[in-house]
Design a protein around this motif. Structure first.
Motif, PDB file in Angstrom:
ATOM      1  N   ALA A 173      12.753  16.013  24.115  1.00  0.00           N
ATOM      2  CA  ALA A 173      11.806  16.864  24.850  1.00  0.00           C
ATOM      3  C   ALA A 173      11.714  16.457  26.315  1.00  0.00           C
ATOM      4  O   ALA A 173      11.598  17.309  27.201  1.00  0.00           O
ATOM      5  CB  ALA A 173      10.436  16.803  24.192  1.00  0.00           C
ATOM      6  N   LEU A 174      11.768  15.157  26.586  1.00  0.00           N
ATOM      7  CA  LEU A 174      11.662  14.703  27.973  1.00  0.00           C
ATOM      8  C   LEU A 174      12.851  15.179  28.806  1.00  0.00           C
ATOM      9  O   LEU A 174      12.701  15.556  29.971  1.00  0.00           O
ATOM     10  CB  LEU A 174      11.571  13.178  28.024  1.00  0.00           C
ATOM     11  N   ILE A 175      14.022  15.175  28.208  1.00  0.00           N
ATOM     12  CA  ILE A 175      15.195  15.669  28.936  1.00  0.00           C
ATOM     13  C   ILE A 175      15.054  17.167  29.190  1.00  0.00           C
ATOM     14  O   ILE A 175      15.374  17.668  30.276  1.00  0.00           O
ATOM     15  CB  ILE A 175      16.486  15.349  28.170  1.00  0.00           C
ATOM     16  N   GLY A 176      14.550  17.895  28.207  1.00  0.00           N
ATOM     17  CA  GLY A 176      14.297  19.317  28.400  1.00  0.00           C
ATOM     18  C   GLY A 176      13.295  19.561  29.518  1.00  0.00           C
ATOM     19  O   GLY A 176      13.450  20.497  30.319  1.00  0.00           O
ATOM     20  N   TRP A 177      12.284  18.710  29.578  1.00  0.00           N
ATOM     21  CA  TRP A 177      11.264  18.830  30.625  1.00  0.00           C
ATOM     22  C   TRP A 177      11.871  18.575  32.008  1.00  0.00           C
ATOM     23  O   TRP A 177      11.613  19.328  32.956  1.00  0.00           O
ATOM     24  CB  TRP A 177      10.137  17.848  30.348  1.00  0.00           C
ATOM     25  N   VAL A 178      12.688  17.547  32.121  1.00  0.00           N
ATOM     26  CA  VAL A 178      13.328  17.212  33.398  1.00  0.00           C
ATOM     27  C   VAL A 178      14.231  18.346  33.861  1.00  0.00           C
ATOM     28  O   VAL A 178      14.204  18.758  35.032  1.00  0.00           O
ATOM     29  CB  VAL A 178      14.122  15.899  33.260  1.00  0.00           C
ATOM     30  N   ARG A 179      15.032  18.877  32.963  1.00  0.00           N
ATOM     31  CA  ARG A 179      15.965  19.947  33.346  1.00  0.00           C
ATOM     32  C   ARG A 179      15.245  21.257  33.638  1.00  0.00           C
ATOM     33  O   ARG A 179      15.723  22.059  34.456  1.00  0.00           O
ATOM     34  CB  ARG A 179      16.995  20.137  32.231  1.00  0.00           C
ATOM     35  N   SER A 180      14.111  21.467  32.981  1.00  0.00           N
ATOM     36  CA  SER A 180      13.363  22.710  33.187  1.00  0.00           C
ATOM     37  C   SER A 180      12.544  22.689  34.469  1.00  0.00           C
ATOM     38  O   SER A 180      12.444  23.700  35.169  1.00  0.00           O
ATOM     39  CB  SER A 180      12.431  22.959  31.994  1.00  0.00           C
ATOM     40  N   THR A 181      11.935  21.559  34.780  1.00  0.00           N
ATOM     41  CA  THR A 181      11.048  21.474  35.946  1.00  0.00           C
ATOM     42  C   THR A 181      11.748  20.985  37.207  1.00  0.00           C
ATOM     43  O   THR A 181      11.290  21.256  38.320  1.00  0.00           O
ATOM     44  CB  THR A 181       9.869  20.518  35.671  1.00  0.00           C
ATOM     45  N   GLY A 182      12.857  20.260  37.038  1.00  0.00           N
ATOM     46  CA  GLY A 182      13.505  19.622  38.178  1.00  0.00           C
ATOM     47  C   GLY A 182      13.875  20.546  39.329  1.00  0.00           C
ATOM     48  O   GLY A 182      13.567  20.245  40.486  1.00  0.00           O
TER      49      GLY A 182
END
Length: 282
Positions: A165-174
């Motif tokens: 989930a954290l990787i998804g968050w980084v790629r989505s918000t970055g």
């Protein structure tokens, strides 16, 4: 001018190692956050230019007050290390002997690893934007994910899910946050010698020769903070202006940039563009 760092889970393990590396440069005021007052006080006392704040990342009000206290000291925030986490290898496959309703599963790992990380990220955005305009482009948020966030982990599926989930968050918000001058990235270390792993059971699964050296982890984080071009173990080169929204797998004696999965038909990139940017073409 002294930069300001905020590190959750900063009293031990990777968080403390990064705090130590930053404090030794003499360029940072380091603020470590943890739930254990005694451990945190001792950790901060061992490092120059380091202050401990007791806070629980699961408690939004508590964490928000801590962010505000830290920001009001120097009126700036330059680096937030979203690092607090637990291993959480509870048996999610447990079979009950009767046919009644099973007991509620323990999802505290979700509360800390995911909810706590999202609270931290949300607050970081707010205080980054209140920081001096001159810091844009040099504001950093780094998440501690894991090899278990890149590959499945049957030993701890809930833990693995939070790290994915954290990787998804980084790629989505970055990409969006980069427009605000905030660089968001995730490190995904293999097995690192930290307190959550130091027992015989883990050493039987992961021999020490497989472990990632803590210095490599801290060096990778500091390189991310340098805003310079980086080249990974396979020769992939990422320039300064593209150093955001990245997942870096730290393994062996180097690191690797892990790209998003490839698109396999013509519809997928159009769907993704709409999901990311609200339009069909970018």
């Amino acid at each position: 001018m002294t930069k300001v760092a905020l590190i959750t889970g900063g009293t031990s393990g990777i968080g403390f190692a990064v705090a130590e590396a930053l404090s030794k440069t003499g360029l940072w005021q380091v603020n470590i956050i943890g739930s254990d007052q005694e451990k945190g006080t001792k950790a901060a006392a061992s490092l120059p230019q380091t202050t401990f704040y007791q806070a629980d990342v699961r408690n939004y009000e508590n964490l928000a007050t801590t962010f505000d206290q830290i920001f009001n000291v120097g009126r700036r925030l330059d680096f937030v290390f979203v690092n607090a986490g637990i291993a959480g290898y509870d048996d999610h496959y447990a079979e009950e002997s009767d046919n009644g309703i099973p007991p509620k599963p323990d999802l505290s790992v979700v509360d800390i690893n995911m909810n706590g990380a999202l609270y931290t990220s949300y607050l970081a955005m707010h205080y980054f934007r209140r920081s001096p305009e001159s810091t844009k482009g040099d504001r950093h948020m780094v998440f501690t994910s894991s090899i278990g966030g890149l590959y499945p982990c049957a030993l701890g599926p809930v833990y693995s899910s939070t790290k994915h989930a954290l990787i998804g968050w980084v790629r989505s918000t970055g990409p969006r946050l980069w427009k605000d001058g905030i660089r968001v990235n995730a490190i995904c270390p293999g097995v690192v010698g930290t307190p959550i792993l130091e027992n015989d059971a883990f050493e039987s699964l992961f021999p020490r020769e497989m472990w990632v050296d803590m210095q490599l982890v801290t060096e990778t984080v500091l390189r991310l903070l340098s805003c310079t071009e980086m080249v990974d173990g396979k020769g992939m080169r990422v320039g300064s202006d593209e150093m955001h929204s990245r997942a870096l797998h730290i393994s062996g004696d180097t690191f690797f940039f892990i790209e998003m999965p490839d698109f396999h038909d013509e519809a997928a990139p159009f769907t993704w563009n709409a999901m990311m940017y609200g339009k069909l073409n970018v």
